[in-house]
Design an enzyme around this catalytic site. Structure first.
Site, mmCIF file in Angstrom:
data_model
loop_
_atom_site.group_PDB
_atom_site.id
_atom_site.type_symbol
_atom_site.label_atom_id
_atom_site.label_comp_id
_atom_site.label_asym_id
_atom_site.label_seq_id
_atom_site.Cartn_x
_atom_site.Cartn_y
_atom_site.Cartn_z
ATOM 1 C CE1 TYR A 30 0.970 -0.382 4.432
ATOM 2 C CE2 TYR A 30 -0.081 1.760 4.443
ATOM 3 C CZ TYR A 30 0.720 0.814 5.059
ATOM 4 O OH TYR A 30 1.249 1.085 6.292
ATOM 5 N NE ARG A 49 6.787 4.610 0.676
ATOM 6 C CZ ARG A 49 6.426 5.359 1.719
ATOM 7 N NH1 ARG A 49 7.328 5.637 2.663
ATOM 8 N NH2 ARG A 49 5.213 5.836 1.833
ATOM 9 C CG HIS A 98 0.869 -20.652 2.126
ATOM 10 N ND1 HIS A 98 -0.190 -21.448 2.492
ATOM 11 C CD2 HIS A 98 1.239 -19.977 3.242
ATOM 12 C CE1 HIS A 98 -0.451 -21.268 3.771
ATOM 13 N NE2 HIS A 98 0.409 -20.371 4.262
ATOM 14 C CE LYS A 139 3.021 3.350 3.350
ATOM 15 N NZ LYS A 139 3.085 3.359 4.807
ATOM 16 C CD GLU A 171 9.796 1.739 10.691
ATOM 17 O OE1 GLU A 171 9.603 2.718 9.945
ATOM 18 O OE2 GLU A 171 9.677 0.564 10.307
ATOM 19 C CG LEU A 195 8.054 2.581 4.938
ATOM 20 C CD1 LEU A 195 7.755 1.307 4.162
ATOM 21 C CD2 LEU A 195 6.788 3.361 5.173
HETATM 22 N N1 PDD Z 1 2.593 4.887 7.642
HETATM 23 N N2 PDD Z 1 7.287 3.695 9.145
HETATM 24 C C1 PDD Z 1 6.168 2.981 9.138
HETATM 25 C C2 PDD Z 1 6.169 1.620 9.721
HETATM 26 C C3 PDD Z 1 4.989 3.531 8.568
HETATM 27 O O1 PDD Z 1 3.860 2.802 8.536
HETATM 28 C C4 PDD Z 1 5.016 4.854 8.052
HETATM 29 C C5 PDD Z 1 3.820 5.505 7.440
HETATM 30 C C6 PDD Z 1 6.224 5.564 8.093
HETATM 31 C C7 PDD Z 1 6.350 6.970 7.532
HETATM 32 O O2 PDD Z 1 6.380 6.962 6.125
HETATM 33 P P1 PDD Z 1 5.844 8.198 5.278
HETATM 34 O O3 PDD Z 1 6.583 9.396 5.758
HETATM 35 O O4 PDD Z 1 6.195 7.859 3.882
HETATM 36 O O5 PDD Z 1 4.363 8.308 5.517
HETATM 37 C C8 PDD Z 1 7.343 4.955 8.638
HETATM 38 C C9 PDD Z 1 1.393 5.334 6.997
HETATM 39 C C10 PDD Z 1 1.118 6.785 7.130
HETATM 40 C C11 PDD Z 1 0.250 4.442 7.410
HETATM 41 O O6 PDD Z 1 0.499 3.246 7.546
HETATM 42 O O7 PDD Z 1 -0.889 4.915 7.556
#
Ligand code: PDD
Length: 276
Positions: A30, A49, A98, A139, A171, A195
């Site tokens: 996603y 990405r 799977h 992601k 993170e 991520l």
């Molecule tokens: N999540 N790390 C993780 C595990 C994340 O799920 C996200 C963002 C980030 C930050 O990435 P970015 O700056 O590209 O949004 C880092 C989104 C917002 C979500 O899952 O809703």
């Protein structure tokens, strides 16, 4: 209205097969893309990405950049701050197995939602063990560990869990982490452990352009406990100051001066997008 597999429809009418591999295996990826002034923010970076995530799970993008932009244009509603949620799963195979099926059409879903206002007074976070798999650079929609870790944080009166692996800060459950250590804005380097956040990259870009000292390196939890400032970054929360970590104040317990500076730079950057 949402987009599903080539059609636009009200969300209540959207239907996906129970054999969809997203539903059965969490087999998909996603993106979350902020939209300011009716324009997707850092679109190229988000789509690159997405390509990387798809390649990481042996898929290709079902739409090209022009087609994605057309879908986004149809869904973006006015000029208030909103975000696009885009999800691609490997689709519905005739039976549950799977092994990756051949010749199955991916399921493509996009929706657009309002962004909630960001609390400028700062938030509380708690540390939690990083129990996730080892390909956190992808992601993936498979977010059970992130869900449990975020909920643990909420149960402990905080809004985010900061993930710790071998004594290092990695993170947040859905965000990247920055700490101000000895005057240097510090964040862990990109690797399979986290991520590669688009907001993270922009914060580093803005800091470097404004000669704010910054460094990408591993940070121990012990160091971060002594940090002057601690921030979370994400597409939906921008740069969020953490003022309490594990119930202890961070710095003097208020959003710090470097946060105020970067927050301002970020807002100015957004404003350019609203009024180019
Ligand atoms: N999540 N790390 C993780 C595990 C994340 O799920 C996200 C963002 C980030 C930050 O990435 P970015 O700056 O590209 O949004 C880092 C989104 C917002 C979500 O899952 O809703």
């Amino acid at each position: 209205m949402i987009y599903l597999n080539g059609s636009y429809m009200p969300v209540e009418e959207a239907k996906v097969s129970v054999l969809d591999r997203g539903f059965l295996f969490g087999d998909g990826v996603y993106e979350v893309i902020p939209v300011y002034g009716g324009r997707p923010f850092r679109l190229g970076e988000h789509l690159r990405r997405l390509d990387d995530s798809l390649r990481g799970i042996r898929m290709e993008s079902p739409l090209d950049d022009v087609q994605w932009l057309e879908v986004f244009r149809q869904l973006i509603d006015g000029t208030h701050d909103q975000y696009l949620y885009l999800q691609i799963t490997r689709g519905a195979a005739p039976k549950r197995d799977h092994a990756i099926p051949v010749g199955v059409k991916p399921t493509v879903f996009v929706m657009c939602s309002p962004i909630s206002p960001i609390p400028p007074e700062g938030v509380a976070a708690v540390t939690v063990p990083d129990i996730r798999w080892q390909w956190c650079h992808i992601k993936a929609i498979t977010l059970l560990s992130n869900v449990l870790l975020r909920q643990e944080a909420l149960d402990r009166g905080a809004i985010e869990g900061i993930l710790i692996r071998d004594g290092r800060v990695i993170e947040g459950a859905a965000s990247n982490v920055f700490a101000v250590l000895g005057g240097v804005l510090t964040t862990p380097p990109k690797s399979h452990e986290l991520l590669p956040g688009i907001t993270r990259d922009l914060v580093l870009e803005l800091a470097r352009a404004n000669r704010i000292p910054c460094e990408e390196r591993q940070m121990t939890l012990a160091e971060v406990r002594q940090a002057d400032e601690l921030w979370l970054t994400s597409s939906t929360r921008e740069i969020l100051p953490v003022i309490r970590l594990d119930e202890m104040p961070v710095g003097n317990g208020e959003p710090g001066p470097l946060w105020a500076r970067l927050h301002q730079l970020y807002q100015t950057y957004k404003q350019h997008l609203r009024n180019p």
